[in-house]
Design an enzyme around this catalytic site. Structure first.
Site, mmCIF file in Angstrom:
data_model
loop_
_atom_site.group_PDB
_atom_site.id
_atom_site.type_symbol
_atom_site.label_atom_id
_atom_site.label_comp_id
_atom_site.label_asym_id
_atom_site.label_seq_id
_atom_site.Cartn_x
_atom_site.Cartn_y
_atom_site.Cartn_z
ATOM 1 N N ARG A 51 4.251 53.175 9.947
ATOM 2 C CA ARG A 51 5.220 54.024 10.644
ATOM 3 C C ARG A 51 5.822 55.062 9.684
ATOM 4 O O ARG A 51 6.187 54.760 8.564
ATOM 5 C CB ARG A 51 6.329 53.150 11.231
ATOM 6 C CG ARG A 51 7.427 53.916 11.982
ATOM 7 C CD ARG A 51 8.619 54.195 11.084
ATOM 8 N NE ARG A 51 9.764 54.741 11.815
ATOM 9 C CZ ARG A 51 10.834 55.257 11.223
ATOM 10 N NH1 ARG A 51 10.904 55.313 9.912
ATOM 11 N NH2 ARG A 51 11.827 55.724 11.935
ATOM 12 N N THR B 83 20.136 61.451 9.081
ATOM 13 C CA THR B 83 19.963 60.035 8.770
ATOM 14 C C THR B 83 20.037 59.259 10.080
ATOM 15 O O THR B 83 20.623 59.720 11.052
ATOM 16 C CB THR B 83 21.049 59.548 7.786
ATOM 17 O OG1 THR B 83 20.854 58.153 7.539
ATOM 18 C CG2 THR B 83 22.450 59.760 8.314
ATOM 19 N N GLY B 84 19.420 58.092 10.088
ATOM 20 C CA GLY B 84 19.461 57.286 11.300
ATOM 21 C C GLY B 84 18.079 57.062 11.874
ATOM 22 O O GLY B 84 17.082 57.220 11.164
ATOM 23 N N THR C 84 19.300 56.222 4.526
ATOM 24 C CA THR C 84 18.551 57.315 3.879
ATOM 25 C C THR C 84 19.483 58.234 3.121
ATOM 26 O O THR C 84 20.586 58.492 3.585
ATOM 27 C CB THR C 84 17.871 58.139 4.982
ATOM 28 O OG1 THR C 84 16.880 57.327 5.566
ATOM 29 C CG2 THR C 84 17.259 59.421 4.471
ATOM 30 N N THR D 202 13.684 58.141 1.573
ATOM 31 C CA THR D 202 14.003 56.901 2.280
ATOM 32 C C THR D 202 12.857 55.898 2.217
ATOM 33 O O THR D 202 11.694 56.287 2.018
ATOM 34 C CB THR D 202 14.292 57.216 3.764
ATOM 35 O OG1 THR D 202 14.808 56.055 4.413
ATOM 36 C CG2 THR D 202 13.047 57.657 4.494
ATOM 37 N N SER E 241 17.739 51.238 1.341
ATOM 38 C CA SER E 241 16.920 52.056 2.240
ATOM 39 C C SER E 241 16.243 53.194 1.512
ATOM 40 O O SER E 241 15.719 54.106 2.145
ATOM 41 C CB SER E 241 17.770 52.669 3.338
ATOM 42 O OG SER E 241 18.504 51.689 3.979
#
Ligand code: SD4
Length: 328
Positions: free
Chosen positions: A217, A240-241, A189, A207, A87
């Site tokens: 995006r 993160t996420g 990330t 990331t 990632s």
């Protein structure tokens, strides 16, 4: 405790913080007069397992006397170059059209910051973000302009899609289903925060974003205040996420501001997650926050179990499981 009750309890921290603002802000300011215990410094904290190697590199640099801002860049370059970190940087999973597109940001103890978004074919977006910070009057460069800037600064263009990444992408194309799956997904990330020997704080976040995202995006990671934020009077935070959830709540800025109002890093992270679960459909998405304050205290919280982070402090570098809003 039910999720609903848990949330109400957590929200109360926010309400309380608002009442306490002038007094606790004062209290925090007082504790920041370099009264911190030096043994907590230097420290490095970062997201996920690949944070261990990143922390080692960052800590080496801090112990050599580097400033936090240099150490955070050195640290996150490790997973950026690692093809097994799927990632981040080289080896990141691509978007749905098969392109690896990168987001990164960096911020120093003076509030200076730089970022790049939707950057392609450059292995170390964090170092491009650093150059945006150091060598331009801007904060953020994006897409082709960011690439042009990187090339002008001597970065080399290279293919970041590894054989393994391409194989995964082709497999994904068989169903083309866009559905994040908690933790295993498609996101790891690296967000990294460091306190140097002087007690100054800096942060970095980098990331390749959510795998199989729409081309173009951009997530939270390059957005100062969303994916990462540092205020040298107070502390720092990184996320993160699922970036959309973090962007909607400007999570890292929120968490630093809650610490300014007197919250501990742990309380602030819990409230940051509470803001997400309050209004968003959180069942299928993971978000994790990490925060530190000037005393070298840290906190973390996630929506779901499974988020972990690496802490390098007092001579030890270890992986720690974060607590979460939803319990195991
Ligand atoms: C994003 N927040 O692009 C990033 C992804 C991530 O761990 O954090 N993965 O939304």
């Amino acid at each position: 405790m039910s999720e609903r009750r848990n949330f109400i309890k957590k929200s109360a921290i926010g309400a309380l913080g608002a009442f306490l603002l002038p007094k606790s802000t004062q209290a925090i300011m007082n504790t920041n007069n370099n009264t911190h215990s030096a043994k907590e410094f230097p420290m490095v904290i970062s997201t996920w397992r690949h944070g261990l190697a990143a922390n080692d590199a960052a800590m080496n640099s801090l112990l050599n006397g580097d400033k936090a801002i240099d150490s955070v860049e050195i640290g996150v370059r490790v997973p950026e170059a690692d093809p097994e970190s799927n990632s981040v940087g080289y080896g990141g999973w691509p978007d749905r059209d098969g392109h690896v597109t990168l987001d990164a940001c960096i911020m120093d103890e003076t509030g200076n910051c730089g970022s790049v978004s939707f950057l392609q074919n450059i292995k170390h977006p964090i170092s491009v973000a650093r150059k945006v910070m150091d060598e331009t009057p801007h904060v953020m460069l994006s897409g082709k302009g960011a690439l042009q800037f990187a090339l002008e600064k001597g970065f080399e263009e290279e293919n970041l899609l590894t054989k393994k990444g391409e194989k995964r992408w082709r497999k994904w194309l068989e169903t083309s289903e866009y559905k994040p799956i908690i933790n295993v997904e498609n996101h790891d990330t690296i967000g990294l925060l460091a306190l140097d020997k002087k007690g100054d704080i800096s942060g970095a976040c980098t990331t390749s974003g959510l795998a199989w995202k729409l081309h173009g995006r951009v997530g939270d990671s390059p957005v100062i205040g969303a994916g990462m934020f540092v205020d040298n009077e107070i502390g720092g935070c990184c996320a993160t996420g699922v970036g959309e959830a973090v962007l909607k709540t400007l999570g890292s800025f929120l968490i630093v501001e809650l610490m300014r109002q007197g919250a501990t890093p742990q309380e602030a992270c819990e409230e940051g997650i509470a803001r997400i679960v309050k209004n968003q459909n959180y069942k299928d998405m993971q978000i994790g926050y990490l925060a530190i304050n000037k005393k070298g205290e840290h906190g973390s919280y996630a929506v779901h179990p499974g988020f972990n982070y690496a802490l390098h402090q007092n001579g030890e570098n270890k992986l720690i499981d974060s607590n979460s809003f939803i319990k195991k």
